[in-house]
Design a protein around this motif. Structure first.
Motif, PDB file in Angstrom:
ATOM      1  N   ASP A 178       0.817  -1.218   0.000  1.00 32.82           N
ATOM      2  CA  ASP A 178       0.000   0.000   0.000  1.00 32.82           C
ATOM      3  C   ASP A 178       0.853   1.272   0.000  1.00 32.82           C
ATOM      4  OD1 ASP A 178      -2.132  -1.722   0.212  1.00 32.82           O
ATOM      5  OD2 ASP A 178      -2.474  -1.376   2.343  1.00 32.82           O
ATOM      6  N   ASP A 179       1.916   1.272   0.782  1.00 31.67           N
ATOM      7  CA  ASP A 179       2.734   2.475   0.925  1.00 31.67           C
ATOM      8  C   ASP A 179       3.456   2.873  -0.358  1.00 31.67           C
ATOM      9  OD1 ASP A 179       1.980   2.992   3.476  1.00 31.67           O
ATOM     10  OD2 ASP A 179       3.807   2.253   4.433  1.00 31.67           O
ATOM     11  N   ASP A 180       3.538   1.970  -1.339  1.00 32.83           N
ATOM     12  CA  ASP A 180       4.136   2.340  -2.621  1.00 32.83           C
ATOM     13  C   ASP A 180       3.301   3.402  -3.334  1.00 32.83           C
ATOM     14  OD1 ASP A 180       6.398   0.688  -2.526  1.00 32.83           O
ATOM     15  OD2 ASP A 180       5.241  -1.041  -3.206  1.00 32.83           O
ATOM     16  N   PHE A 181       2.006   3.482  -3.003  1.00 30.33           N
ATOM     17  CA  PHE A 181       1.095   4.425  -3.646  1.00 30.33           C
ATOM     18  C   PHE A 181       0.772   5.613  -2.732  1.00 30.33           C
ATOM     19  CE2 PHE A 181       0.260   0.152  -5.247  1.00 30.33           C
ATOM     20  CZ  PHE A 181       0.532   0.342  -6.598  1.00 30.33           C
ATOM     21  N   PHE A 182       1.572   5.778  -1.683  1.00 30.78           N
ATOM     22  CA  PHE A 182       1.348   6.833  -0.692  1.00 30.78           C
ATOM     23  C   PHE A 182       2.605   7.668  -0.533  1.00 30.78           C
ATOM     24  CE2 PHE A 182       2.159   8.222   3.671  1.00 30.78           C
ATOM     25  CZ  PHE A 182       1.069   9.053   3.902  1.00 30.78           C
ATOM     26  N   SER A 183       2.423   8.978  -0.329  1.00 31.83           N
ATOM     27  CA  SER A 183       3.555   9.849  -0.028  1.00 31.83           C
ATOM     28  C   SER A 183       3.101  10.992   0.864  1.00 31.83           C
ATOM     29  CB  SER A 183       4.164  10.427  -1.307  1.00 31.83           C
ATOM     30  OG  SER A 183       5.149  11.389  -0.998  1.00 31.83           O
ATOM     31  N   ALA A 184       3.882  11.291   1.870  1.00 31.43           N
ATOM     32  CA  ALA A 184       3.635  12.447   2.736  1.00 31.43           C
ATOM     33  C   ALA A 184       4.658  13.546   2.445  1.00 31.43           C
ATOM     34  CB  ALA A 184       3.692  12.033   4.204  1.00 31.43           C
ATOM     35  N   ALA A 185       5.282  13.471   1.273  1.00 36.62           N
ATOM     36  CA  ALA A 185       6.397  14.371   0.944  1.00 36.62           C
ATOM     37  C   ALA A 185       6.012  15.839   1.022  1.00 36.62           C
ATOM     38  CB  ALA A 185       6.937  14.044  -0.449  1.00 36.62           C
ATOM     39  N   ILE A 186       4.766  16.177   0.649  1.00 35.73           N
ATOM     40  CA  ILE A 186       4.397  17.596   0.605  1.00 35.73           C
ATOM     41  C   ILE A 186       3.495  17.990   1.770  1.00 35.73           C
ATOM     42  CG2 ILE A 186       4.653  17.632  -1.906  1.00 35.73           C
ATOM     43  CD1 ILE A 186       1.598  17.702  -2.113  1.00 35.73           C
ATOM     44  N   ALA A 187       3.417  17.140   2.790  1.00 36.32           N
ATOM     45  CA  ALA A 187       2.521  17.420   3.914  1.00 36.32           C
ATOM     46  C   ALA A 187       3.022  18.552   4.794  1.00 36.32           C
ATOM     47  CB  ALA A 187       2.321  16.156   4.740  1.00 36.32           C
TER      48      ALA A 187
END
Length: 214
Positions: A51-60
């Motif tokens: 699942d985490d491959d399709f998730f990013s918090a980079a711009i949070a």
């Protein structure tokens, strides 16, 4: 009849060439549901995709704007967000201090759609005819920058500003002329710089010193 056949063949060749050129200007069309980027350079095996491959918090979170430009970009491109691979999209968050500038730059592989989240930002780009198109945009307003054209974003408001830059490429690339001239490794030849900017060597050296830390 032979002439007609040659004309038909020439037309088909032109259409194929046009299609090839159009394809070269955008990311390739995916041939499967997804191709999560693998550090080894291929698609990650489907059995290893999570699942985490399709998730990013980079711009949070906001990035520090404590630099000479008063600006900072946080990118969610395929290099940091493997699920974007082959999907032809990416996004960047840009934080601007009051008066902060995202200096003139271009993206050779993507058009850019700017959406302001807070504050007010002047967005502008120059055409190949050296015409400037610009507008101050505010919260939830949009401005589009065509592929490859040099553009900038300037915080014209009284407080901080934040905007999102959305791209039609998983890796749009970025070319900033000032860095490309004054902070290359090895250094750009002095003669090139003096003739380009119509400056003396002392002036060029002074300019180059300002970009030594970038």
């Amino acid at each position: 009849m032979a002439s007609a056949a040659r004309s038909s063949l020439a037309l088909r060749a032109l259409l194929l060439l046009a299609a090839a050129v159009a394809g070269a200007l955008s990311d390739p069309t995916p041939l499967q549901d997804f191709c999560v980027a693998d550090p080894q350079g291929a698609c990650k095996p489907a059995s290893a995709v999570v699942d985490d491959d399709f998730f990013s918090a980079a711009i949070a979170s906001a990035a520090s704007t404590a630099n000479p430009f008063g600006a900072n970009s946080t990118r969610a491109t395929v290099s940091t967000f493997p699920g974007l691979n082959t999907l032809g999209v990416s996004i960047t968050r840009v934080d601007l201090a009051p008066g902060g500038l995202n200096p003139p730059h271009s993206h050779p592989r993507a058009s850019e759609l700017v959406m302001v989240l807070s504050g007010e930002v002047m967005v502008g780009f120059t055409s190949s005819a050296n015409l400037l198109y610009s507008k101050v945009i505010r919260e939830n307003e949009l401005f589009v920058v065509p592929r490859g054209l040099q553009h900038f974003q300037l915080n014209t408001g009284a407080g901080d500003a934040v905007f999102l830059a959305m791209f039609d490429s998983q890796s749009p690339g970025v070319v900033t002329p000032t860095f490309a001239m004054f902070s290359t490794k090895p250094a750009m030849p002095m003669e090139v710089l003096t003739k380009t900017f119509l400056m003396g060597e002392d002036e060029v050296s002074a300019m180059r010193s300002k970009f030594a830390g970038f």
